[in-house]
Design a protein around this motif. Structure first.
Motif, short mmCIF file in Angstrom:
data_model
loop_
_atom_site.label_atom_id
_atom_site.label_comp_id
_atom_site.label_asym_id
_atom_site.label_seq_id
_atom_site.Cartn_x
_atom_site.Cartn_y
_atom_site.Cartn_z
N VAL C 308 -31.88 -62.57 -16.96
CA VAL C 308 -32.25 -62.95 -18.33
C VAL C 308 -32.30 -61.69 -19.19
N ALA C 312 -29.57 -60.70 -22.06
CA ALA C 312 -30.12 -60.74 -23.42
C ALA C 312 -29.77 -59.43 -24.14
N TYR C 361 -28.12 -67.34 -25.38
CA TYR C 361 -28.95 -68.53 -25.20
C TYR C 361 -30.41 -68.16 -24.97
N LEU C 363 -32.08 -65.75 -25.95
CA LEU C 363 -32.78 -65.21 -27.13
C LEU C 363 -32.83 -66.21 -28.28
N SER C 364 -32.15 -67.35 -28.12
CA SER C 364 -31.99 -68.22 -29.29
C SER C 364 -33.26 -69.03 -29.55
N TYR C 367 -35.73 -71.08 -27.16
CA TYR C 367 -35.60 -70.72 -25.74
C TYR C 367 -36.14 -69.34 -25.43
N TYR C 368 -36.44 -68.58 -26.48
CA TYR C 368 -36.89 -67.19 -26.35
C TYR C 368 -38.08 -67.08 -25.40
N ALA C 370 -39.28 -69.24 -23.17
CA ALA C 370 -39.05 -69.75 -21.82
C ALA C 370 -38.19 -68.79 -21.00
N TYR C 371 -37.31 -68.07 -21.66
CA TYR C 371 -36.42 -67.19 -20.91
C TYR C 371 -36.76 -65.72 -21.11
N TYR C 372 -36.47 -65.20 -22.30
CA TYR C 372 -36.61 -63.75 -22.50
C TYR C 372 -38.06 -63.29 -22.28
N LEU C 373 -38.97 -63.95 -22.95
CA LEU C 373 -40.37 -63.50 -22.87
C LEU C 373 -40.91 -63.68 -21.45
N LYS C 374 -40.55 -64.80 -20.86
CA LYS C 374 -40.97 -65.07 -19.48
C LYS C 374 -40.46 -63.96 -18.55
N ALA C 375 -39.20 -63.60 -18.72
CA ALA C 375 -38.61 -62.57 -17.86
C ALA C 375 -39.30 -61.23 -18.06
N GLN C 376 -39.65 -60.92 -19.31
CA GLN C 376 -40.32 -59.64 -19.57
C GLN C 376 -41.74 -59.63 -18.99
N LYS C 377 -42.34 -60.81 -18.86
CA LYS C 377 -43.66 -60.88 -18.23
C LYS C 377 -43.54 -60.69 -16.72
#
Lengths: 95, 479, 483
Positions: C308, C312, C361, C363-364, C367-368, C370-377
């Motif tokens: 992710v 991104a 997707y 970052l859009s 979905y930000y 659920a994907y990007y922020l989740k992955a950074q956590k």
């Protein structure tokens, strides 16, 4: 997480990528598979965790306000696809 | 139905740094195309941004001057979209953690009331390049000199209720950034740009109406017109049974109308995320305190001081503080002339402002220096010349390098104050106009002005008006 | 000549046994003779190499040579080289003559090294097999039917075949360590921020890190000394002094604590590879290390989180390739949108497009989180796992890759299978930690790499630990038969 063809086309448009109509099903299935795979992340509860954007806990260094870059237009434009009168040319921009 | 207008403004100020916000290329305006676009500005593969310290200092200055919160920790984010004037395919901006937030600007309205306009946030970002729409065989030309020029975007709360209020806010902000020395305020060159979010709602309604964003507003006059056009358009639309669609509209100054922007019709999805090439910006209290000490006197403080120190009217003071340079000019003039501040204010806001306007000059480019104007005012105050003659001297002074006194001498403009000379002139006029004298004496008071005019004409305007009045009255009364 | 390590070549140059010109010509000759079998170079810089060698020989003659003066180095084609084609393995940069030098290239120039050529790689460093190159796949010198690993596959194959004594790589998720493992090399991914990223074409900015690949830890130490350092042009580079990495190579390993994460030795690991790694652990025990079992509980999520975060960042980093200012422009664009879409659609390969779309997707809107922020956590959780581990041990040891070199085409139609090749390497990128891969043995004639991970900025100690092992083993000295 299954994507639809419409979603894939929307993503491709946002990313400005031409994809053939014939390739769309392939993208739909591949991207859906990848999204399914990354959905493993949902196994962990990350509610209160701070997101980590940078590997190191450091802050931005600032540069002095000095002009250090000379004009190198000729060099830069020698590798440009299309230039005229020092300008980069693109198909008409319509506002 | 009564309608209420709601306006919020987004102002982009180009900061007056020497180099770009993330590169060492120059920011000077007007260079040949793409000669001030370095590898970083061009978004060459592999290049990286490094933040300009001066841009951060300038943002802190602005934040302090609007009583805002300066974030101890702010983050740069990427705003992703494709456009030829945006070389990297994203703009480095700030999204979630802007450098400045929650400030306000107090503005003085025409009716003498003061209004507080909330400033939601002000963030640093990079400017884009420019598309040249002249036809290159169906192509557009892209100049990236402007790309990477530092901007501070100042976003207001939707606190303005009319185009007039919006203009007062903009002019106050314009003066503020110029006082701070962070923006040259040149609207023609695009250093100070404004987008307006306009909506209407029935008076008394608390929910906001659907807004439209107006772009391409490059003068105060156009902003006012565009907003007024848009208000009328929205009201007409709603009253005709339609609904306002949220969209970006471009103001066309030639047609005085707004129309929807074609290319950005589709809903944008900017996919903001923290820029991994830049780290969080830490601002320590010590730096904020240091910048605070460097803050100049701000327009409102200056306005209040001028009123108090020079006993000026609120109006005179507010005109003088519209720019720091104008206020400086005023103070320098008063100091050197040692005449009444009111006289100086009248001349600066009147004669001088009109002349500058006619010649399209800034106060800093005035051919008449404060010292010269002070000489002129001193000659009015000591009765060497009349106010009216002073205007002629002013005209000559504007064009020549001569001193005020030498102009007065050479042109023989010195005021006649010798009472025997004045009496002689009056006697001549009365003798030449016996019928008018008779009419006056039989009660036609209005003819007094006629005699004044005749004497002035005969003297070339040089007679001291007060003396003329006194002597003429006596003579006509037959004394 | 080509069998010498960098250290040996440097010693020979100083002793005037041979000149840089002779070394350079020897390697150029080998490239000419053998690279048609491997496809490890995109551009061979013959002219530049001769010039550099001349300068180096002058420096040597004057006595102001530095450790790498006169040594030919192959540069991954991700580093911008002024006046020389820099493709990043992509059609979109096939015509791109870089107008400036990457900081790493500048450092090598200043060190007096010779630029031998630009090595093949997975397009934009996205891949684990070097099959995603516009310039065709690279073959593994140990078995020409197999992949060399990726994305620094060209560098790995070139050094393994001794077409170059050393090469640079970049590592975003294992792209130095995994090909080093698959080609029997020593490769080091430095701490994030140790090596400047300026001029290194970005894939995922918060993960990318350049580093050296060579045959021995000593050579890697010499190269890292040139590459490491603070760079005012890279905001993410760290202002820390660069030690002499060769000075501590021979320090004693007695008492060092090595942790074995149980998650790296689970069912997913090939039993034969496990045996090789266990033998290496025994060697370390002999050298005085103590072995401890540790756990990195969240590391199993490193691959999903990576797929992710990296896409991104790449979706945004690769937006600049738009056919406007440089690079490939499609023929006869009918309008602006067509110019963008076809230049990018035709200029990028399949894997790059897949990742751009996944990243777009992730970052859009909607979905930000659920994907990007989740992955950074999850990234933070992984980083915390390491913090915890390094409070108990000095180094973490395990396999570099779950398998030996796989066959060309074996995984190319299954992205997930390919992504899992980096299952042991990715976590270090997410956390920003330094890591190495070191030759540890063979399974069926194919090299097996051992991975060592250290705490932030412990490169000198890592190299010391790798060097210690190489003093008592000779796996790193093995060379492929036909080269």
């Amino acid at each position: 997480m299954s994507l639809t063809a419409v979603e894939v086309k929307k993503i491709a448009h946002l990313a400005r990528l031409a994809i053939n109509e014939a390739d769309t099903p392939k993208y739909v299935s591949e991207l859906s598979t990848i999204l399914d795979f990354v959905a493993q992340m949902d196994k962990v509860d990350t509610g209160s965790i701070l997101p980590m954007a940078h590997p190191l806990d450091v802050t931005q260094r600032l540069r002095a306000d000095e002009v250090t870059e000379p004009n190198q237009r000729e060099l830069f434009q020698s590798i440009a696809p299309s230039v005229e009168s020092g300008l980069y040319l693109v198909p008409q921009v319509i506002e | 139905m009564k309608w209420e207008t709601v306006i919020g403004l987004e102002v982009h100020c180009q900061l007056t740094t020497k180099s770009k916000i993330f590169s060492g290329a120059a920011t000077a305006y007007g260079a040949a195309p793409n000669t001030q676009a370095c590898a970083i500005d061009l978004g060459m593969p592999g290049v990286l941004p490094v933040l300009n310290i001066e841009a951060v200092h300038m943002a802190i200055k602005l934040g302090l001057s609007i009583d805002a919160t300066i974030s101890p920790h702010s983050v740069f984010a990427r705003k992703n979209y494709f456009y030829p004037d945006l070389p990297k395919g994203y703009q480095i901006s700030q999204f979630e953690l802007p450098i400045v937030s929650q400030g306000h600007l107090d503005i003085d309205l025409e009716d003498g009331t003061r209004k507080r306009v909330g400033i939601t946030r002000a963030h640093l970002e990079e400017d884009a390049g420019k598309s040249m729409h002249e036809d290159f065989n169906g192509m557009s030309g892209i100049d990236l000199n402007r790309a990477g020029t530092p901007l501070i975007e100042i976003v207001s709360e939707p606190d303005m209720r009319s185009a007039k209020e919006a203009i007062v806010y903009l002019k106050s902000l314009h003066a503020l950034v110029r006082y701070l020395g962070i923006c040259d305020g040149n609207m023609q060159e695009g250093s100070f740009r404004c987008d307006a979010n306009v909506s209407v709602r029935p008076l008394g309604e608390s929910k906001l109406g659907t807004r439209c964003e107006l772009k391409n507003l490059n003068s105060f006059r156009f902003i006012e017109r565009a907003i007024n056009f848009e208000i009328a358009r929205q009201i007409e639309l709603i009253e005709g049974g339609g609904t306002v669609i949220q969209q970006t509209r471009l103001y066309d100054a030639d047609k005085n109308e707004t129309r929807p922007l074609r290319s950005k019709e589709e809903a944008n999805d900017y996919r903001y995320f923290p820029d991994p090439d830049l780290l969080p910006v830490a601002i320590e209290q010590a730096l904020i305190d240091k910048v605070r000490l460097e803050l100049p006197e701000l327009p409102q403080q200056k306005c209040e001081r001028l009123q108090k120190q020079y006993e000026l009217s609120a109006y005179d003071a507010s005109v003088l503080v519209s720019s720091r340079e104008l206020a400086d000019y005023f103070e320098a003039t008063v100091k050197q002339a040692q005449v009444s501040a009111k006289l100086a204010a009248n001349w600066i806001n009147g004669e001088l402002a009109a002349a500058l306007n006619r010649h399209n000059l800034e106060i800093t480019a005035s051919p008449i220096t404060p010292a010269q104007l002070a000489d002129l005012l001193r000659r009015i105050a000591d009765n060497t010349i009349s106010g009216k003659i002073a205007k002629s001297v002013f005209e000559i002074l504007w064009e020549s390098k001569e001193s005020v006194d030498s102009i007065i001498e050479k042109q023989g403009l010195r005021q006649v104050t010798d009472s025997s000379a004045i009496e002689k002139m009056i006697d001549d006029i009365l003798a030449a106009n016996p019928q008018h004298v008779a009419e006056y004496r039989s009660g036609k008071d209005k003819l007094f002005g006629f005699f004044v005019g005749q004497v002035m004409k005969a003297s070339g305007g040089k007679v001291n008006p007060q003396q003329l009045n006194d002597v003429l009255k006596k003579k006509l009364a037959g004394q | 000549m080509h069998n010498h390590t960098i250290a040996e070549l440097a010693a020979g140059l100083k002793a005037k046994k041979f000149s840089s010109k002779e070394i350079t010509e020897a390697f150029l000759k080998r490239i000419k003779e053998l690279d048609n079998k491997l496809n490890s170079f995109i551009t061979v810089c013959e002219e530049q190499a001769h010039k550099d060698a001349q300068i180096a020989d002058a420096m040597l003659a004057k006595g102001n040579a530095k450790p790498l003066t006169g040594i030919p180095i192959a540069q991954k084609d991700i580093f911008c080289t002024q006046g020389i084609k820099t493709t990043c393995g992509s059609k979109i940069l096939d015509n791109f003559i870089a107008p400036y030098d990457a900081t790493t290239i500048t450092h090598y120039k200043q060190a007096g090294a010779v630029l031998l050529g630009k090595t093949n790689m997975d397009e934009f460093a996205m891949g684990s097999s070097n099959e995603n190159s516009f310039y065709g796949p690279v073959k593994n010198p140990w078995d020409l039917n197999r992949v060399p690993g990726g994305s620094s596959g060209g560098s790995a194959a070139a050094v393994a075949a001794r077409l170059a004594p050393g090469a640079t790589g970049t590592d975003t998720g294992g792209s130095i360590r995994q090909p080093a493992a698959l080609c029997n090399l020593t490769g080091l991914k430095p701490t994030y921020g140790r090596v400047s990223r300026y001029g290194m074409i970005a894939f995922a900015s918060s993960l990318d890190q350049g580093g050296p690949m060579a045959r021995t830890a000593e050579d890697v130490a010499m190269m890292l000394g040139v590459m490491a350092g603070f760079d005012t042009k890279d905001s993410t580079s760290v202002d820390k002094p660069v030690p002499d990495y060769t000075a501590t190579l021979n320090d004693s390993l007695a008492g060092i604590k090595i942790g074995l994460p149980k998650e790296f030795f689970n069912a997913g690991l090939d039993a034969n590879i496990a045996k090789v790694i266990e033998a290496a652990i025994k060697e370390y025990e002999k050298l005085g290390a103590t072995i401890h079992s540790i756990s990195l509980p969240n590391c199993e999520l490193s691959v999903p989180a990576y797929y992710v975060v990296a896409p991104a960042e790449c979706s945004s980093n690769l937006a600049r390739f738009d056919g406007v200012r440089y690079g490939f422009r499609c023929a006869n664009p009918k309008d602006l949108e067509d110019l963008y879409k076809r230049s990018r659609g035709e200029g990028f390969g399949a894997e790059v497009k897949r990742r751009i779309m996944i990243g777009t997707y992730a970052l859009s809107a909607g979905y930000y989180d659920a994907y990007y922020l989740k992955a950074q956590k999850i990234r933070r959780l992984i980083s915390d796992d390491f913090r915890q581990a390094f409070s108990q041990v000095d180094f973490i040891l395990g396999p570099t890759s779950p398998s030996t070199a796989f066959k060309i085409g074996e995984k190319s139609n299954d992205p997930i299978k390919m992504y899992l090749s980096d299952i042991y390497t990715i976590a270090a990128n997410l956390a920003g930690l330094p890591g190495m891969s070191i030759p540890a043995g063979f399974v069926d004639g194919l090299p097996v790499g051992m991975q060592l991970l250290g705490n932030y900025f412990t490169e000198a100690r890592l190299l010391n630990v790798a060097h210690g092992y190489q003093q008592v083993t000779d796996w790193h000295k093995k060379t492929p038969e036909n080269f």
